[in-house]
Design a protein around this motif. Structure first.
Motif, PDB file in Angstrom:
ATOM      1  N   LYS A  28      28.280  -0.208 -42.536  1.00 27.55           N
ATOM      2  CA  LYS A  28      27.722  -0.785 -41.310  1.00 27.55           C
ATOM      3  C   LYS A  28      28.157   0.052 -40.110  1.00 27.55           C
ATOM      4  O   LYS A  28      29.043  -0.312 -39.349  1.00 27.55           O
ATOM      5  CB  LYS A  28      28.166  -2.238 -41.173  1.00 27.55           C
ATOM      6  N   TRP A  30      26.930   0.530 -37.309  1.00 28.20           N
ATOM      7  CA  TRP A  30      26.778  -0.095 -35.979  1.00 28.20           C
ATOM      8  C   TRP A  30      27.988  -0.933 -35.591  1.00 28.20           C
ATOM      9  O   TRP A  30      28.068  -1.401 -34.473  1.00 28.20           O
ATOM     10  CB  TRP A  30      25.503  -0.944 -35.914  1.00 28.20           C
ATOM     11  N   ARG A  31      28.940  -1.113 -36.499  1.00 25.39           N
ATOM     12  CA  ARG A  31      30.170  -1.842 -36.193  1.00 25.39           C
ATOM     13  C   ARG A  31      31.363  -0.896 -36.007  1.00 25.39           C
ATOM     14  O   ARG A  31      32.443  -1.347 -35.627  1.00 25.39           O
ATOM     15  CB  ARG A  31      30.498  -2.833 -37.327  1.00 25.39           C
ATOM     16  N   GLU A  43      26.881  -5.846 -27.811  1.00 20.98           N
ATOM     17  CA  GLU A  43      27.129  -6.820 -28.888  1.00 20.98           C
ATOM     18  C   GLU A  43      25.800  -7.379 -29.406  1.00 20.98           C
ATOM     19  O   GLU A  43      25.630  -7.568 -30.613  1.00 20.98           O
ATOM     20  CB  GLU A  43      28.036  -7.947 -28.376  1.00 20.98           C
ATOM     21  N   GLN A  46      24.207  -4.841 -31.693  1.00 27.74           N
ATOM     22  CA  GLN A  46      24.910  -4.823 -32.971  1.00 27.74           C
ATOM     23  C   GLN A  46      24.511  -6.023 -33.827  1.00 27.74           C
ATOM     24  O   GLN A  46      24.290  -5.891 -35.043  1.00 27.74           O
ATOM     25  CB  GLN A  46      26.422  -4.834 -32.746  1.00 27.74           C
ATOM     26  N   ASN A  47      24.406  -7.173 -33.198  1.00 25.27           N
ATOM     27  CA  ASN A  47      24.002  -8.384 -33.922  1.00 25.27           C
ATOM     28  C   ASN A  47      22.571  -8.274 -34.449  1.00 25.27           C
ATOM     29  O   ASN A  47      22.272  -8.723 -35.562  1.00 25.27           O
ATOM     30  CB  ASN A  47      24.158  -9.621 -33.054  1.00 25.27           C
ATOM     31  N   GLU A  50      22.648  -6.093 -37.447  1.00 26.07           N
ATOM     32  CA  GLU A  50      23.209  -6.878 -38.553  1.00 26.07           C
ATOM     33  C   GLU A  50      22.142  -7.781 -39.168  1.00 26.07           C
ATOM     34  O   GLU A  50      22.024  -7.860 -40.398  1.00 26.07           O
ATOM     35  CB  GLU A  50      24.391  -7.711 -38.052  1.00 26.07           C
ATOM     36  N   THR A  51      21.354  -8.420 -38.334  1.00 28.93           N
ATOM     37  CA  THR A  51      20.284  -9.298 -38.808  1.00 28.93           C
ATOM     38  C   THR A  51      19.242  -8.508 -39.591  1.00 28.93           C
ATOM     39  O   THR A  51      18.799  -8.925 -40.668  1.00 28.93           O
ATOM     40  CB  THR A  51      19.615 -10.029 -37.624  1.00 28.93           C
ATOM     41  N   PHE A  53      19.728  -5.667 -41.110  1.00 32.21           N
ATOM     42  CA  PHE A  53      20.369  -5.220 -42.346  1.00 32.21           C
ATOM     43  C   PHE A  53      20.344  -6.332 -43.393  1.00 32.21           C
ATOM     44  O   PHE A  53      19.974  -6.107 -44.544  1.00 32.21           O
ATOM     45  CB  PHE A  53      21.810  -4.790 -42.065  1.00 32.21           C
ATOM     46  N   ARG A  54      20.735  -7.533 -42.989  1.00 32.25           N
ATOM     47  CA  ARG A  54      20.763  -8.663 -43.933  1.00 32.25           C
ATOM     48  C   ARG A  54      19.374  -8.976 -44.473  1.00 32.25           C
ATOM     49  O   ARG A  54      19.203  -9.252 -45.657  1.00 32.25           O
ATOM     50  CB  ARG A  54      21.344  -9.899 -43.265  1.00 32.25           C
TER      51      ARG A  54
END
Length: 86
Positions: A28, A30-31, A43, A46-47, A50-51, A53-54
């Motif tokens: 990851k 982006w983290r 932030e 990044q979130n 993450e979404t 990616f999931r």
């Protein structure tokens, strides 16, 4: 002739996939603080990554499997062509 074209296209696809994947840091990214700093990621950004990616994880796993299958087929075709050329 068609087999040679398919072989060449498969080889190009495999090489292109490898090059694109090689440019991305594993995990990851982006983290990672250094990447976050370089890209000035918020932030919220990044979130969102993450979404994405999931929601794409299943597709990524399927695509990785497909690349592996194509790699095996490509190696088999290469071995067959090499033995026929001898």
């Amino acid at each position: 002739m068609k087999k040679q074209i398919a072989f060449a296209l498969g080889a190009m696809l495999l090489i292109a996939t490898t090059i694109v994947a090689a440019d991305l840091p594993p995990g990851k990214w982006w983290r990672r603080p250094e990447i976050v700093s370089q890209l000035a990621l918020t932030e919220d950004q990044q979130n969102k990554l993450e979404t994405i990616f999931r929601s794409s994880a299943g597709d990524l796993i399927d695509l990785k499997g497909e690349v592996e299958k194509q790699n095996i087929a490509l190696r088999g075709e290469h071995a067959r062509n090499s033995s026929n050329a001898s």
